[in-house]
Design a protein around this motif. Structure first.
Motif, short mmCIF file in Angstrom:
data_model
loop_
_atom_site.label_atom_id
_atom_site.label_comp_id
_atom_site.label_asym_id
_atom_site.label_seq_id
_atom_site.Cartn_x
_atom_site.Cartn_y
_atom_site.Cartn_z
N LEU A 90 -30.82 -38.11 21.51
CA LEU A 90 -29.47 -37.76 21.92
C LEU A 90 -28.74 -39.00 22.42
N ILE A 91 -27.52 -39.19 21.96
CA ILE A 91 -26.69 -40.30 22.43
C ILE A 91 -25.76 -39.73 23.50
N ASN A 92 -25.85 -40.26 24.70
CA ASN A 92 -25.11 -39.73 25.85
C ASN A 92 -23.72 -40.30 26.02
N HIS A 93 -23.42 -41.42 25.37
CA HIS A 93 -22.12 -42.06 25.54
C HIS A 93 -21.66 -42.65 24.22
N VAL A 94 -20.52 -42.17 23.74
CA VAL A 94 -19.91 -42.65 22.51
C VAL A 94 -18.55 -43.22 22.87
N LYS A 95 -18.27 -44.42 22.42
CA LYS A 95 -16.97 -45.05 22.67
C LYS A 95 -16.35 -45.37 21.32
N ILE A 96 -15.13 -44.91 21.11
CA ILE A 96 -14.43 -45.10 19.85
C ILE A 96 -13.23 -46.01 20.09
N PHE A 97 -13.12 -47.06 19.30
CA PHE A 97 -12.07 -48.07 19.42
C PHE A 97 -11.08 -47.98 18.28
N HIS A 98 -9.86 -48.44 18.53
CA HIS A 98 -8.86 -48.62 17.49
C HIS A 98 -8.50 -50.10 17.44
N TRP A 99 -8.65 -50.70 16.28
CA TRP A 99 -8.32 -52.12 16.08
C TRP A 99 -7.21 -52.24 15.05
N GLU A 100 -6.35 -53.16 15.26
CA GLU A 100 -5.28 -53.45 14.28
C GLU A 100 -5.79 -54.39 13.23
N GLN A 141 -14.96 -25.65 17.44
CA GLN A 141 -14.44 -25.89 18.80
C GLN A 141 -14.80 -27.29 19.28
N GLY A 142 -15.99 -27.75 18.95
CA GLY A 142 -16.44 -29.05 19.39
C GLY A 142 -15.70 -30.21 18.75
N LEU A 143 -15.08 -29.99 17.61
CA LEU A 143 -14.35 -31.05 16.92
C LEU A 143 -12.91 -31.20 17.41
N LYS A 144 -12.40 -30.24 18.14
CA LYS A 144 -10.98 -30.27 18.53
C LYS A 144 -10.63 -31.45 19.43
N PHE A 145 -11.41 -31.71 20.49
CA PHE A 145 -11.07 -32.78 21.41
C PHE A 145 -11.14 -34.15 20.74
N PRO A 146 -12.24 -34.52 20.06
CA PRO A 146 -12.25 -35.85 19.43
C PRO A 146 -11.18 -35.98 18.35
N LYS A 147 -10.86 -34.90 17.67
CA LYS A 147 -9.80 -34.95 16.66
C LYS A 147 -8.47 -35.33 17.30
N ARG A 148 -8.15 -34.70 18.43
CA ARG A 148 -6.89 -35.03 19.12
C ARG A 148 -6.91 -36.47 19.62
N GLN A 149 -8.05 -36.90 20.14
CA GLN A 149 -8.14 -38.27 20.65
C GLN A 149 -8.02 -39.30 19.53
N ILE A 150 -8.61 -39.03 18.39
CA ILE A 150 -8.50 -39.95 17.24
C ILE A 150 -7.06 -40.00 16.75
N GLU A 151 -6.37 -38.89 16.74
CA GLU A 151 -4.96 -38.89 16.36
C GLU A 151 -4.13 -39.75 17.31
N LYS A 152 -4.45 -39.73 18.61
CA LYS A 152 -3.76 -40.58 19.58
C LYS A 152 -4.05 -42.06 19.32
N LEU A 153 -5.26 -42.36 18.86
CA LEU A 153 -5.62 -43.75 18.57
C LEU A 153 -4.78 -44.34 17.46
N GLU A 154 -4.28 -43.51 16.55
CA GLU A 154 -3.42 -44.00 15.48
C GLU A 154 -2.14 -44.62 16.03
N VAL A 155 -1.71 -44.16 17.18
CA VAL A 155 -0.47 -44.63 17.81
C VAL A 155 -0.74 -45.73 18.83
N ASN A 156 -1.82 -45.60 19.58
CA ASN A 156 -2.13 -46.51 20.68
C ASN A 156 -3.32 -47.39 20.36
N ASN A 157 -3.21 -48.68 20.68
CA ASN A 157 -4.37 -49.57 20.56
C ASN A 157 -5.20 -49.42 21.82
#
Length: 84
Positions: free
Chosen positions: A74-84, A32-48
């Motif tokens: 514990l890391i309280n804030h994770v930011k994931i970037f998409h670069w071309e 269950q915990g992997l569902k949200f970041p998985k969807r967000q990472i899939e969106k990153l493939e399309v959007n920079n």
């Protein structure tokens, strides 16, 4: 930023933790915990763009508050970037 309910449900686990002894990043999650970041990472493939995962104590709701590794930090804030 948040889903409004992701980690407020007890059965969801998603933490990012730094293991100081082994000098590595550990990601602890259940299915269950992997569902949200998985969807967000899939969106990153399309959007920079980027997205954030934040614990509730830091104003988010995407990450769990309970660390899983006894000596981890514990890391309280994770930011994931998409670069071309």
């Amino acid at each position: 930023m948040g889903t409004g309910q992701l980690c407020k449900v007890k059965d969801i686990l998603l933490t990012f933790e730094y293991n100081d002894v082994d000098e590595n990043l550990e990601i602890h999650a259940n299915k269950q915990g992997l569902k949200f970041p998985k969807r967000q990472i899939e969106k990153l493939e399309v959007n920079n763009t980027n997205f954030h995962l934040i614990t509730s104590s830091w104003g988010g709701d995407e990450l769990s508050e309970e660390k899983q590794g006894e000596n981890n930090k514990l890391i309280n804030h994770v930011k994931i970037f998409h670069w071309e």
